[in-house]
Motif scaffolding. Structure first.
Motif, PDB file in Angstrom:
ATOM      1  N   MET A  27       0.845  -1.188   0.000  1.00 10.43           N
ATOM      2  CA  MET A  27       0.000   0.000   0.000  1.00 10.43           C
ATOM      3  C   MET A  27       0.883   1.242   0.000  1.00 10.43           C
ATOM      4  SD  MET A  27      -2.472  -1.176   3.059  1.00 10.43           S
ATOM      5  CE  MET A  27      -4.101  -1.537   2.531  1.00 10.43           C
ATOM      6  N   ILE A  28       0.313   2.341  -0.398  1.00 13.13           N
ATOM      7  CA  ILE A  28       1.018   3.619  -0.330  1.00 13.13           C
ATOM      8  C   ILE A  28       0.361   4.453   0.756  1.00 13.13           C
ATOM      9  CG2 ILE A  28       1.621   5.730  -1.555  1.00 13.13           C
ATOM     10  CD1 ILE A  28       1.665   4.067  -4.127  1.00 13.13           C
ATOM     11  N   VAL A  29       1.155   4.797   1.777  1.00 16.17           N
ATOM     12  CA  VAL A  29       0.668   5.598   2.900  1.00 16.17           C
ATOM     13  C   VAL A  29       1.563   6.828   3.015  1.00 16.17           C
ATOM     14  CG1 VAL A  29       0.232   5.644   5.378  1.00 16.17           C
ATOM     15  CG2 VAL A  29      -0.151   3.534   4.088  1.00 16.17           C
ATOM     16  N   ASN A  30       0.969   7.999   2.902  1.00 12.94           N
ATOM     17  CA  ASN A  30       1.713   9.268   2.950  1.00 12.94           C
ATOM     18  C   ASN A  30       2.889   9.277   1.976  1.00 12.94           C
ATOM     19  OD1 ASN A  30       0.017  10.299   4.935  1.00 12.94           O
ATOM     20  ND2 ASN A  30       1.256   9.447   6.585  1.00 12.94           N
ATOM     21  N   GLY A  31       2.695   8.708   0.794  1.00 12.15           N
ATOM     22  CA  GLY A  31       3.718   8.717  -0.237  1.00 12.15           C
ATOM     23  C   GLY A  31       4.780   7.637  -0.109  1.00 12.15           C
ATOM     24  N   SER A  32       4.689   6.765   0.896  1.00  9.93           N
ATOM     25  CA  SER A  32       5.670   5.697   1.097  1.00  9.93           C
ATOM     26  C   SER A  32       5.028   4.334   0.906  1.00  9.93           C
ATOM     27  CB  SER A  32       6.245   5.762   2.515  1.00  9.93           C
ATOM     28  OG  SER A  32       6.908   6.979   2.720  1.00  9.93           O
ATOM     29  N   ASP A  33       5.807   3.395   0.359  1.00 12.39           N
ATOM     30  CA  ASP A  33       5.333   2.020   0.226  1.00 12.39           C
ATOM     31  C   ASP A  33       5.327   1.344   1.594  1.00 12.39           C
ATOM     32  OD1 ASP A  33       5.187   2.362  -2.475  1.00 12.39           O
ATOM     33  OD2 ASP A  33       7.067   1.334  -2.914  1.00 12.39           O
ATOM     34  N   VAL A  34       4.221   0.699   1.917  1.00  6.47           N
ATOM     35  CA  VAL A  34       4.087  -0.018   3.185  1.00  6.47           C
ATOM     36  C   VAL A  34       3.493  -1.382   2.890  1.00  6.47           C
ATOM     37  CG1 VAL A  34       2.917  -0.047   5.428  1.00  6.47           C
ATOM     38  CG2 VAL A  34       3.720   2.118   4.484  1.00  6.47           C
ATOM     39  N   CYS A  35       4.099  -2.431   3.454  1.00  4.37           N
ATOM     40  CA  CYS A  35       3.546  -3.777   3.326  1.00  4.37           C
ATOM     41  C   CYS A  35       2.606  -4.001   4.508  1.00  4.37           C
ATOM     42  CB  CYS A  35       4.666  -4.816   3.326  1.00  4.37           C
ATOM     43  SG  CYS A  35       4.064  -6.502   3.122  1.00  4.37           S
ATOM     44  N   ALA A  36       1.421  -4.505   4.228  1.00  4.08           N
ATOM     45  CA  ALA A  36       0.445  -4.742   5.291  1.00  4.08           C
ATOM     46  C   ALA A  36      -0.028  -6.181   5.256  1.00  4.08           C
ATOM     47  CB  ALA A  36      -0.746  -3.807   5.135  1.00  4.08           C
ATOM     48  N   ALA A  37      -0.066  -6.800   6.428  1.00  4.18           N
ATOM     49  CA  ALA A  37      -0.694  -8.110   6.571  1.00  4.18           C
ATOM     50  C   ALA A  37      -2.185  -7.826   6.730  1.00  4.18           C
ATOM     51  CB  ALA A  37      -0.151  -8.825   7.796  1.00  4.18           C
ATOM     52  N   VAL A  38      -2.992  -8.392   5.847  1.00  6.59           N
ATOM     53  CA  VAL A  38      -4.422  -8.125   5.832  1.00  6.59           C
ATOM     54  C   VAL A  38      -5.165  -9.391   6.233  1.00  6.59           C
ATOM     55  CG1 VAL A  38      -6.380  -7.359   4.450  1.00  6.59           C
ATOM     56  CG2 VAL A  38      -4.094  -6.491   3.946  1.00  6.59           C
ATOM     57  N   THR A  39      -5.995  -9.298   7.259  1.00  2.00           N
ATOM     58  CA  THR A  39      -6.833 -10.405   7.679  1.00  2.00           C
ATOM     59  C   THR A  39      -8.269 -10.074   7.298  1.00  2.00           C
ATOM     60  OG1 THR A  39      -5.367 -10.875   9.537  1.00  2.00           O
ATOM     61  CG2 THR A  39      -7.571 -11.836   9.629  1.00  2.00           C
ATOM     62  N   THR A  40      -8.852 -10.901   6.430  1.00  4.76           N
ATOM     63  CA  THR A  40     -10.229 -10.716   5.980  1.00  4.76           C
ATOM     64  C   THR A  40     -11.069 -11.830   6.582  1.00  4.76           C
ATOM     65  OG1 THR A  40      -9.416  -9.788   3.902  1.00  4.76           O
ATOM     66  CG2 THR A  40     -11.732 -10.468   3.970  1.00  4.76           C
ATOM     67  N   CYS A  41     -12.063 -11.469   7.372  1.00  2.00           N
ATOM     68  CA  CYS A  41     -12.917 -12.448   8.036  1.00  2.00           C
ATOM     69  C   CYS A  41     -14.372 -12.272   7.604  1.00  2.00           C
ATOM     70  CB  CYS A  41     -12.828 -12.310   9.555  1.00  2.00           C
ATOM     71  SG  CYS A  41     -11.188 -12.671  10.218  1.00  2.00           S
ATOM     72  N   THR A  42     -15.063 -13.400   7.469  1.00  2.00           N
ATOM     73  CA  THR A  42     -16.486 -13.403   7.155  1.00  2.00           C
ATOM     74  C   THR A  42     -17.203 -14.166   8.251  1.00  2.00           C
ATOM     75  OG1 THR A  42     -15.928 -13.464   4.807  1.00  2.00           O
ATOM     76  CG2 THR A  42     -18.208 -13.972   5.400  1.00  2.00           C
ATOM     77  N   SER A  55       3.704  -5.010   8.097  1.00  2.00           N
ATOM     78  CA  SER A  55       4.509  -6.221   8.000  1.00  2.00           C
ATOM     79  C   SER A  55       5.819  -5.916   7.285  1.00  2.00           C
ATOM     80  CB  SER A  55       3.720  -7.282   7.230  1.00  2.00           C
ATOM     81  OG  SER A  55       4.459  -8.475   7.132  1.00  2.00           O
ATOM     82  N   ASP A  56       6.730  -6.865   7.309  1.00  4.10           N
ATOM     83  CA  ASP A  56       8.003  -6.739   6.614  1.00  4.10           C
ATOM     84  C   ASP A  56       7.766  -6.682   5.103  1.00  4.10           C
ATOM     85  OD1 ASP A  56      10.542  -8.477   5.368  1.00  4.10           O
ATOM     86  OD2 ASP A  56      11.061  -6.990   6.906  1.00  4.10           O
ATOM     87  N   LYS A  57       8.476  -5.814   4.395  1.00  8.09           N
ATOM     88  CA  LYS A  57       8.265  -5.658   2.946  1.00  8.09           C
ATOM     89  C   LYS A  57       8.558  -6.939   2.177  1.00  8.09           C
ATOM     90  CE  LYS A  57       8.604  -0.747   2.216  1.00  8.09           C
ATOM     91  NZ  LYS A  57       9.209   0.333   1.448  1.00  8.09           N
ATOM     92  N   ASN A  58       9.364  -7.836   2.706  1.00  8.63           N
ATOM     93  CA  ASN A  58       9.684  -9.094   2.031  1.00  8.63           C
ATOM     94  C   ASN A  58       8.455 -10.001   1.902  1.00  8.63           C
ATOM     95  OD1 ASN A  58      12.397  -8.420   1.684  1.00  8.63           O
ATOM     96  ND2 ASN A  58      12.932  -9.216   3.697  1.00  8.63           N
ATOM     97  N   ASN A  59       7.436  -9.760   2.696  1.00 11.36           N
ATOM     98  CA  ASN A  59       6.208 -10.578   2.636  1.00 11.36           C
ATOM     99  C   ASN A  59       5.290 -10.177   1.482  1.00 11.36           C
ATOM    100  OD1 ASN A  59       6.834 -12.128   4.918  1.00 11.36           O
ATOM    101  ND2 ASN A  59       5.992 -10.565   6.275  1.00 11.36           N
ATOM    102  N   CYS A  60       5.446  -8.953   0.986  1.00 10.92           N
ATOM    103  CA  CYS A  60       4.556  -8.446  -0.056  1.00 10.92           C
ATOM    104  C   CYS A  60       5.047  -8.843  -1.442  1.00 10.92           C
ATOM    105  CB  CYS A  60       4.461  -6.928   0.038  1.00 10.92           C
ATOM    106  SG  CYS A  60       3.346  -6.398   1.332  1.00 10.92           S
ATOM    107  N   PRO A  61       4.101  -9.010  -2.370  1.00  4.60           N
ATOM    108  CA  PRO A  61       4.497  -9.310  -3.748  1.00  4.60           C
ATOM    109  C   PRO A  61       5.197  -8.109  -4.379  1.00  4.60           C
ATOM    110  CG  PRO A  61       2.137  -8.910  -3.601  1.00  4.60           C
ATOM    111  CD  PRO A  61       2.660  -8.925  -2.198  1.00  4.60           C
ATOM    112  N   ALA A  62       6.131  -8.390  -5.256  1.00  6.96           N
ATOM    113  CA  ALA A  62       6.862  -7.321  -5.931  1.00  6.96           C
ATOM    114  C   ALA A  62       5.974  -6.680  -6.989  1.00  6.96           C
ATOM    115  CB  ALA A  62       8.120  -7.882  -6.585  1.00  6.96           C
ATOM    116  N   ILE A  63       6.156  -5.389  -7.181  1.00  5.70           N
ATOM    117  CA  ILE A  63       5.427  -4.675  -8.227  1.00  5.70           C
ATOM    118  C   ILE A  63       6.320  -4.669  -9.461  1.00  5.70           C
ATOM    119  CG2 ILE A  63       4.489  -2.454  -8.940  1.00  5.70           C
ATOM    120  CD1 ILE A  63       3.903  -1.854  -6.063  1.00  5.70           C
TER     121      ILE A  63
END
Length: 64
Positions: A27-42, A55-63
């Motif tokens: 994600m981009i937050v305040n102009g910086s790339d940030v990796c986020a662990a997202v938990t989606t529950c139903t 989360s650590d940037k190594n966990n996110c897929p590369a653009i």
């Protein structure tokens, strides 16, 4: 026939089961790339909730 309260009924009719999935999003937050662990529950009623945790940037897929 016995009368029951809502707590007892929810335990009988599908319980209070929640299904969750964990993913990572860049994600981009305040102009910086940030990796986020997202938990989606139903929940059992189909209500979807999402929570984010940095989360650590190594966990996110590369653009690319």
């Amino acid at each position: 026939m016995k009368k029951i309260n809502m707590t007892e009924a929810s335990a009988i009719i599908g319980g209070t089961c929640e299904t969750c999935e964990n993913t990572y999003e860049l994600m981009i937050v305040n102009g910086s790339d940030v990796c986020a662990a997202v938990t989606t529950c139903t929940d059992k009623n189909g209500v979807v909730t999402r929570s984010y945790k940095v989360s650590d940037k190594n966990n996110c897929p590369a653009i690319g």
